[in-house]
Write a protein that holds these residues in place. Structure first.
Motif, mmCIF file in Angstrom:
data_model
loop_
_atom_site.group_PDB
_atom_site.id
_atom_site.type_symbol
_atom_site.label_atom_id
_atom_site.label_comp_id
_atom_site.label_asym_id
_atom_site.label_seq_id
_atom_site.Cartn_x
_atom_site.Cartn_y
_atom_site.Cartn_z
ATOM 1 N N ILE A 171 0.965 -1.184 0.078
ATOM 2 C CA ILE A 171 -0.033 0.009 -0.040
ATOM 3 C C ILE A 171 0.863 1.268 -0.002
ATOM 4 O O ILE A 171 1.338 1.869 1.130
ATOM 5 N N PRO A 172 1.491 1.435 -1.259
ATOM 6 C CA PRO A 172 2.445 2.618 -1.179
ATOM 7 C C PRO A 172 1.827 4.014 -0.876
ATOM 8 O O PRO A 172 0.468 4.062 -1.215
ATOM 9 N N GLY A 173 2.700 5.026 -0.458
ATOM 10 C CA GLY A 173 1.900 6.315 -0.295
ATOM 11 C C GLY A 173 1.405 6.866 -1.698
ATOM 12 O O GLY A 173 1.818 6.594 -2.791
ATOM 13 N N PHE A 174 0.375 7.740 -1.501
ATOM 14 C CA PHE A 174 -0.511 8.402 -2.534
ATOM 15 C C PHE A 174 -0.270 9.672 -2.221
ATOM 16 O O PHE A 174 -1.304 10.679 -2.485
ATOM 17 N N THR A 175 0.744 10.264 -1.771
ATOM 18 C CA THR A 175 0.737 11.622 -1.330
ATOM 19 C C THR A 175 1.397 12.387 -2.561
ATOM 20 O O THR A 175 1.374 11.873 -3.595
ATOM 21 N N SER A 176 1.343 13.843 -2.449
ATOM 22 C CA SER A 176 1.746 14.601 -3.699
ATOM 23 C C SER A 176 3.095 14.331 -4.159
ATOM 24 O O SER A 176 3.689 14.659 -5.255
ATOM 25 N N VAL A 177 4.010 13.946 -3.424
ATOM 26 C CA VAL A 177 5.384 13.699 -2.975
ATOM 27 C C VAL A 177 5.596 12.030 -3.417
ATOM 28 O O VAL A 177 6.926 11.684 -3.328
ATOM 29 N N SER A 178 4.773 11.059 -3.566
ATOM 30 C CA SER A 178 4.949 9.877 -3.513
ATOM 31 C C SER A 178 5.336 9.243 -4.968
ATOM 32 O O SER A 178 4.651 9.633 -5.868
ATOM 33 N N MET A 179 6.342 8.212 -4.989
ATOM 34 C CA MET A 179 6.490 7.854 -6.306
ATOM 35 C C MET A 179 5.308 7.048 -7.118
ATOM 36 O O MET A 179 5.242 7.240 -8.152
ATOM 37 N N TYR A 180 4.586 6.176 -6.156
ATOM 38 C CA TYR A 180 3.596 5.528 -6.993
ATOM 39 C C TYR A 180 2.799 6.163 -7.910
ATOM 40 O O TYR A 180 3.110 5.947 -9.238
ATOM 41 N N PRO A 181 2.131 7.169 -7.473
ATOM 42 C CA PRO A 181 1.258 7.882 -8.489
ATOM 43 C C PRO A 181 2.319 8.618 -9.590
ATOM 44 O O PRO A 181 1.716 8.739 -10.766
ATOM 45 N N LEU A 182 3.170 9.249 -9.094
ATOM 46 C CA LEU A 182 4.092 9.878 -10.132
ATOM 47 C C LEU A 182 4.694 9.091 -11.363
ATOM 48 O O LEU A 182 4.663 9.668 -12.224
ATOM 49 N N LEU A 183 4.917 7.970 -10.780
ATOM 50 C CA LEU A 183 5.638 7.244 -11.934
ATOM 51 C C LEU A 183 4.294 6.567 -12.992
ATOM 52 O O LEU A 183 4.676 6.574 -14.091
ATOM 53 N N TRP A 184 3.174 6.286 -12.439
ATOM 54 C CA TRP A 184 2.059 5.967 -13.421
ATOM 55 C C TRP A 184 1.577 7.330 -14.166
ATOM 56 O O TRP A 184 1.295 7.167 -15.229
ATOM 57 N N GLU A 185 1.832 8.512 -13.736
ATOM 58 C CA GLU A 185 1.618 9.723 -14.430
ATOM 59 C C GLU A 185 2.463 9.854 -15.578
ATOM 60 O O GLU A 185 2.167 10.085 -16.649
ATOM 61 N N TYR A 186 3.682 9.600 -15.147
ATOM 62 C CA TYR A 186 5.011 9.778 -16.238
ATOM 63 C C TYR A 186 4.585 8.439 -17.299
ATOM 64 O O TYR A 186 4.950 8.696 -18.495
ATOM 65 N N SER A 187 3.952 7.442 -16.778
ATOM 66 C CA SER A 187 3.978 6.271 -17.948
ATOM 67 C C SER A 187 2.584 6.434 -18.394
ATOM 68 O O SER A 187 2.236 5.286 -19.331
ATOM 69 N N GLY A 188 1.889 7.479 -18.151
ATOM 70 C CA GLY A 188 0.656 7.651 -19.171
ATOM 71 C C GLY A 188 -0.655 7.543 -18.700
ATOM 72 O O GLY A 188 -1.621 7.332 -19.259
ATOM 73 N N ARG A 189 -0.705 7.178 -17.283
ATOM 74 C CA ARG A 189 -1.904 6.838 -16.535
ATOM 75 C C ARG A 189 -2.156 8.005 -15.320
ATOM 76 O O ARG A 189 -1.177 7.946 -14.455
ATOM 77 N N SER A 190 -3.243 8.579 -15.526
ATOM 78 C CA SER A 190 -3.765 9.589 -14.764
ATOM 79 C C SER A 190 -3.853 8.949 -13.376
ATOM 80 O O SER A 190 -4.222 7.664 -13.184
ATOM 81 N N ARG A 191 -4.067 9.610 -12.125
ATOM 82 C CA ARG A 191 -4.315 9.180 -11.013
ATOM 83 C C ARG A 191 -5.874 8.777 -10.667
ATOM 84 O O ARG A 191 -5.984 7.609 -10.215
ATOM 85 N N SER A 192 -6.593 9.343 -11.598
ATOM 86 C CA SER A 192 -8.149 8.737 -11.759
ATOM 87 C C SER A 192 -8.037 7.701 -12.447
ATOM 88 O O SER A 192 -8.738 6.498 -11.996
ATOM 89 N N GLU A 193 -7.309 7.363 -13.499
ATOM 90 C CA GLU A 193 -7.460 6.189 -14.301
ATOM 91 C C GLU A 193 -6.631 5.058 -13.394
ATOM 92 O O GLU A 193 -7.301 3.893 -13.489
ATOM 93 N N VAL A 194 -5.501 5.381 -12.613
ATOM 94 C CA VAL A 194 -5.001 4.240 -11.735
ATOM 95 C C VAL A 194 -6.092 3.653 -10.704
ATOM 96 O O VAL A 194 -6.243 2.612 -10.514
ATOM 97 N N VAL A 195 -6.769 4.917 -10.029
ATOM 98 C CA VAL A 195 -7.620 4.473 -9.228
ATOM 99 C C VAL A 195 -8.884 3.457 -9.591
ATOM 100 O O VAL A 195 -9.205 2.718 -9.213
#
Length: 363
Positions: free
Chosen positions: A318-342
């Motif tokens: 359950i990785p961090g999902f803060t504004s500075v957390s790698m998990y959502p930032l990596l998916w954003e770079y990889s082309g998936r928005s936070r909403s799409e990941v959720v």
């Protein structure tokens, strides 16, 4: 795998807070997931677990109140009940059905298989790794042992237990692990309770500190290399993101460097590396998830030495999902928005639950 037919107005219960030392981090992660979730597709209820273990229903979310909601607000105590019900203690006639739970509980009693087991017993789908994978990945010693036995390199380490009669001296540890090493609780996240040791005095203090958080402690060699992370989505075969790199001005990537000193840490996305190294890391991340029985949502952390040798540091389910957390930032770079990941995480939770039901019916 069969796909679950997602009904309109699916009721998602976002559970956050918890009883671990990472309670406050959980609140920040929950806020970011709340901001990302598509309220045109889901009905969302917020449930906070207090430090004493009380579950409190904070609010039902809509676009009007989403930004104003106080995740620390008081709420009515609730219980889980038969029929996937979320039951208010004082007004049980207002019980609602929990179609899927999104646990945002970092650390003990949230990331270690406990809440996953509870939800599975009640037949409620949940986001993320299952009971076994969560428990394995939470315990750094067990996960490292399994990886090592499957030929996946990890840093060298020793294990200490609270009932040990005589703890090893700094000198005896330094002979095998080097003059600088880390002491860490086996079962925490967000670098809670971790110390970097390079002297007799700091060794004794570090062991004492680590045992404040767990009955089992790892003493682990300090790796000279880059800290590389990648994000994982889905179940076998998992989807793996591009890689990011962490650099910090602190002596290591501590809790303070992660969450309290905004200028101490830099996240480099993508991490600069040749394509073949990237591919090797992504392949190993998939293999790690297979060995550790985890999937759904995870972040796999590596050390990359100058020699090119790759070692697994740990897996966070359950990785961090803060504004500075790698998990959502990596998916954003990889082309998936936070909403799409959720959205994907919720869909995959329903699919995994359907698969568990099918297997149960066959027994």
């Amino acid at each position: 795998m069969k796909r679950y037919s997602v009904p309109a107005d699916l009721h998602v219960v976002l559970v956050y807070g918890g009883q671990s030392a990472e309670h406050e981090v959980s609140l920040v992660s929950a806020r970011n997931i709340l901001d990302a979730i598509d309220l045109t597709r889901y009905k969302v209820t917020l449930v906070r677990i207090d430090h004493d273990g009380t579950w409190r229903q904070i609010a039902t979310v809509n676009d009007i109140n989403r930004q104003q909601l106080n995740l620390k607000a008081d709420g009515e105590p609730v219980l889980l009940g038969p029929g996937k019900k979320l039951i208010p203690v004082k007004t049980p006639d207002r019980a609602v059905t929990a179609d899927v739970v999104f646990p945002v509980l970092h650390g003990t009693n949230g990331e270690d298989g406990t809440i996953q087991g509870l939800l599975q017993m009640y037949g409620i789908p949940f986001v993320g790794a299952g009971v076994l994978g969560s428990a394995i990945c939470m315990d750094k010693e067990v996960s490292k042992r399994l990886l090592r036995e499957n030929g996946i390199p990890v840093p060298s380490y020793r294990v200490l237990y609270r009932d040990t009669v005589d703890f090893p001296s700094y000198d005896s540890i330094a002979q095998t692990l080097g003059k600088t090493f880390f002491v860490k609780p086996a079962n925490t996240g967000s670098s809670v309770g971790i110390s970097r040791v390079s002297s007799v005095v700091s060794c004794e203090a570090a062991i004492k500190k680590a045992f404040e958080f767990d009955d089992k402690v790892l003493v682990e060699e300090a790796i000279k290399g880059r800290e590389i992370e990648c994000a994982v989505l889905g179940y076998a075969p998992v989807e793996v993101s591009n890689c990011g790199e962490i650099t910090t001005t602190h002596s290591f990537y501590s809790y303070e460097a992660k969450y309290e000193d905004e200028e101490a840490t830099s996240l480099i996305i993508p991490a600069p590396m040749p394509d073949d190294v990237l591919e090797s890391i992504q392949n190993m991340a998939g293999r790690v998830c297979r060995v550790l029985e985890c999937g759904g949502m995870a972040r796999v952390d590596f050390f990359l030495e100058d020699s090119g040798r790759l070692l697994v540091n740990e897996v966070n389910t359950i990785p961090g999902f803060t504004s500075v957390s790698m998990y959502p930032l990596l998916w954003e770079y990889s082309g998936r928005s936070r909403s799409e990941v959720v959205n994907i995480l919720i869909r995959d939770a329903l699919d995994a639950h359907l698969r568990r039901q099918e297997l149960t019916r066959r027994r």
